[in-house]
Write a protein that holds these residues in place. Structure first.
Motif, PDB file in Angstrom:
ATOM      1  N   THR A  92     -12.040   1.527   2.135  1.00  0.00           N
ATOM      2  CA  THR A  92     -11.363   2.366   1.154  1.00  0.00           C
ATOM      3  C   THR A  92     -12.169   2.496  -0.128  1.00  0.00           C
ATOM      4  OG1 THR A  92     -10.161   0.555   0.098  1.00  0.00           O
ATOM      5  CG2 THR A  92      -9.158   1.541   2.063  1.00  0.00           C
ATOM      6  N   TYR A 111     -11.330   5.859   3.798  1.00  0.00           N
ATOM      7  CA  TYR A 111     -10.092   5.602   4.541  1.00  0.00           C
ATOM      8  C   TYR A 111      -8.916   5.690   3.577  1.00  0.00           C
ATOM      9  CZ  TYR A 111      -7.528   3.485   8.481  1.00  0.00           C
ATOM     10  OH  TYR A 111      -6.689   3.242   9.545  1.00  0.00           O
ATOM     11  N   VAL A 112      -7.853   6.393   3.974  1.00  0.00           N
ATOM     12  CA  VAL A 112      -6.710   6.662   3.101  1.00  0.00           C
ATOM     13  C   VAL A 112      -5.460   5.905   3.534  1.00  0.00           C
ATOM     14  CG1 VAL A 112      -5.118   8.486   2.349  1.00  0.00           C
ATOM     15  CG2 VAL A 112      -7.582   8.894   2.341  1.00  0.00           C
ATOM     16  N   HIS A 134      -6.028  10.977  -3.173  1.00  0.00           N
ATOM     17  CA  HIS A 134      -6.396  10.872  -1.760  1.00  0.00           C
ATOM     18  C   HIS A 134      -5.704  11.876  -0.838  1.00  0.00           C
ATOM     19  CE1 HIS A 134      -8.866   7.357  -2.295  1.00  0.00           C
ATOM     20  NE2 HIS A 134      -7.879   6.688  -2.871  1.00  0.00           N
ATOM     21  N   HIS A 180       0.843  -1.199   0.000  1.00  0.00           N
ATOM     22  CA  HIS A 180       0.000   0.000   0.000  1.00  0.00           C
ATOM     23  C   HIS A 180       0.877   1.248   0.000  1.00  0.00           C
ATOM     24  CE1 HIS A 180      -3.022   2.947   1.177  1.00  0.00           C
ATOM     25  NE2 HIS A 180      -3.944   2.044   0.938  1.00  0.00           N
TER      26      HIS A 180
END
Length: 644
Positions: free
Chosen positions: A506, A417-418, A241, A191
């Motif tokens: 996400t 959600y980032v 984001h 990620h």
């Protein structure tokens, strides 16, 4: 793995600069040497730091990490090595052309540190550092140090020493990039957003650029960093984001270093290749927009930062956890100046005000302060700044009555959600509002406020039970009840049947639609609308717990905030309430028929009031949050409708 739109492969630019090619280009060194010749306070601080290690012994990673000066150890996973290495290397580079004799001890000490850092790790009992310790946490120190250290003292290293450094560097990158599920850093690597990934991102850029030409792996590393890590992963993810800046892991601990590690590589690419990533056709604007975010999300007093997300308590913090980290503003100021931002003047003035308000708390390391020091930069009155700001990527809104230190201020957030969901440092607070006047809070972000002294460390354990604790039908374990948001609970009598609250959902994996769908500053007012907040909530065993929630906020300057919510729970049988969190026990005030008013005073100062308007005749319950704490710091007010 985060799936982003596939782009055409980007061809890595040629590395054309001679050593030092990372950061310390001829223009930067010329400025530094002029500051040293003028004996500025920043140079004196850097030189005294360099002098403090001369004559001492540098320990291997396997030896004591915290010896007394002039000796040096690794500190926490290399945390002490890196600033010492960069200080010594910078002192060497600044002095070598004017006084080679004075420069020599600094260069020799930098080489000594670099050799100890890069000692081979061959298993238990070896002198080197295991790259897999704590899932590769130390790459932010060891890996970055390998690259910058190799470059800054390149001409002092013999062939075998260079080989030792890039061999160790390659081993760290190989461990990090191992695709197997059991690999030490697998969940961090997959990620492109976390404080762990930021360390890897910077380390790989520095290693590839610095060792290019000697390290047989460097060409492939550089192609991967530029064509994959940056062009395919980081730039598009941050554009989507983190547009507008911000770092959703907490500004009390992780954000300052993570922002630096996501920003310096752009400068290193520029000095090594001449390519500008910040002002490119697909711009990487994060290094500049981080400064905008920092100004707008500081409390009006300048002494405290919006304390959302994870803020670790130290147990003896002074100033308290959450105090504005001056060093972050110093590094951001340097970035604005380097990249030619028109906001450098107003940020310079704001940095001065933050430094004065915090007595310089948590200033930048001497090498970074000297690098980012621009005494000739102008200052511009802070009051010329807009009074509101939307960081579109995080769905984060800040607004204030004015730019004085006693102003009224709000912060709000609504987005998917980032942060890396496996990292879990971002708060579960989409739709949450915080309110402050000057340095006196009215609505608090509970995690940050609880981590304050007194008893911050013990309180933090309670917070983690609320966030991640094993579910056993008790009130506070795993239900994430600490936010100023809407809650729905599936109850069987007094027992909770399902976990409730929000989750790490996400856009990419969960098709989350949550966003700030309207934002307008009309001068006398600010209007914010957030929609599809229900997408962030856990599902119950019988279906959705929360079917719909939208929140509108109208801020009527200077000090009135109207919050209008439309909610639909998944079942009329569910318990539902709106939660608000205060730093002191609120007391009932006088309100019109059908309304309820609570007044809040904190530390002898009136903070403000909350009045319920609709629905009429609500029920209000005040709960001292986390009652097992030795001192209650947060009071939760639950507002329930008169009927389901």
């Amino acid at each position: 793995m985060v799936a982003l739109p596939v782009r055409a492969a980007a061809v890595a630019p040629a590395i054309t600069a001679a050593h030092p090619r990372l950061i310390l280009d001829s223009a930067t060194l010329s400025d530094m040497r002029a500051h040293a010749a003028a004996n500025t306070a920043e140079w004196q601080l850097l030189k005294s730091t360099c002098d403090s290690f001369i004559g001492g012994t540098v320990n291997y990673p396997s030896e004591s990490g915290y010896p007394n000066l002039p000796n040096l150890g690794s500190g926490y996973q290399g945390e002490s090595y890196l600033p010492a290495l960069l200080s010594e290397g910078m002192c060497y580079q600044v002095l070598k052309s004017s006084n080679s004799t004075a420069a020599a001890p600094y260069g020799a000490k930098a080489v000594d540190i670099l050799m100890k850092m890069s000692a081979p790790y061959t298993g238990s009992g070896s002198q080197g550092q295991n790259p897999c310790t704590d899932n590769g946490y130390g790459i932010r120190f060891f890996g970055v140090g390998y690259g910058l250290g190799y470059d800054w003292v390149y001409e002092l290293l013999n062939s075998s020493q260079r080989t030792q450094v890039y061999t160790a560097a390659n081993a760290w990158l190989t461990a990090w990039e191992d695709p197997s599920p059991s690999a030490c850093a697998n969940f961090e690597y997959v990620h492109p957003h976390s404080n762990y990934f930021a360390g890897y991102f910077h380390a790989k850029a520095a290693i590839a650029l610095a060792t290019y030409g000697e390290n047989s792996s460097a060409a492939a590393q550089w192609e991967d960093w530029y064509g994959n890590q940056f062009s395919q992963r980081v730039q598009p993810y941050f554009a989507l984001h983190l547009s507008g800046g911000g770092w959703p892991e907490g500004y009390g601990n992780y954000a300052p270093l993570a922002i630096l590690n996501m920003s310096l590589p752009a400068r290193e690419v520029k000095t090594a290749t001449g390519v500008d990533l910040v002002h490119a056709a697909a711009p990487y604007s994060f290094p500049l927009e981080s400064a905008d975010y920092a100004m707008h999300f500081t409390w009006p007093s300048r002494a405290y930062f919006d304390d959302r997300d994870t803020n670790h308590a130290s147990g003896t913090a002074n100033p308290p956890v959450g105090t504005t980290p001056v060093g972050m503003y110093e590094q951001l100021f340097g970035a604005l100046n380097y990249w030619g931002s028109p906001r450098v003047g107003v940020f310079h003035q704001y940095l001065n005000e933050v430094s004065a308000a915090t007595s310089g708390y948590n200033a930048a390391a001497p090498w970074l302060l000297f690098l980012q020091f621009y005494p000739s930069a102008p200052t511009v009155e802070v009051g010329t700044m807009p009074r509101s700001y939307l960081a579109k990527g995080l769905g984060a809104v800040a607004a204030r009555s004015n730019w004085t230190t006693g102003a009224s201020w709000m912060s709000f957030r609504a987005a998917a959600y980032v942060n890396n969901p496996a990292q879990g440092e971002e708060g579960f607070d989409q739709g949450s509002l915080a309110l402050v006047r000057g340095n006196v809070p009215l609505l608090v972000n509970t995690f940050g406020w609880m981590a304050h002294e007194p008893n911050g460390s013990a309180d933090e354990n309670l917070l983690y039970s609320d966030l991640f604790g094993s579910f056993n039908n008790t009130l506070y374990l795993g239900n994430r009840q600490m936010y100023n948001v809407f809650y729905v609970r599936n109850m069987s009598g007094s027992t909770v049947v399902d976990r409730f609250g929000q989750a790490a959902y996400t856009t990419e994996d969960n098709n989350v639609r949550t966003k700030v769908s309207a934002f307008e500053d009309g001068g006398d007012y600010v209007y914010v609308q957030s929609t599809n907040l229900e997408d962030m909530y856990r599902k119950f065993s019988a279906g959705p717990g929360l079917a719909a929630w939208s929140r509108q906020i109208v801020y009527l300057r200077p000090n009135r905030f109207v919050v209008y919510d439309r909610t639909t729970s998944g079942s009329a049988s569910y318990d539902q309430y709106m939660a608000w969190h205060f730093p002191a026990n609120p007391v009932a005030g006088v309100a019109a028929a059908g309304q309820k008013r609570l007044d809040v005073s904190y530390n002898g100062q009136y903070a403000g009031a909350m009045t319920t308007l609709l629905p009429a005749n609500t029920t209000i319950t005040t709960v001292p949050l986390y009652p097992s704490s030795s001192t209650t710091k947060v009071w939760q007010v639950q507002v329930r409708p008169s009927t389901t």
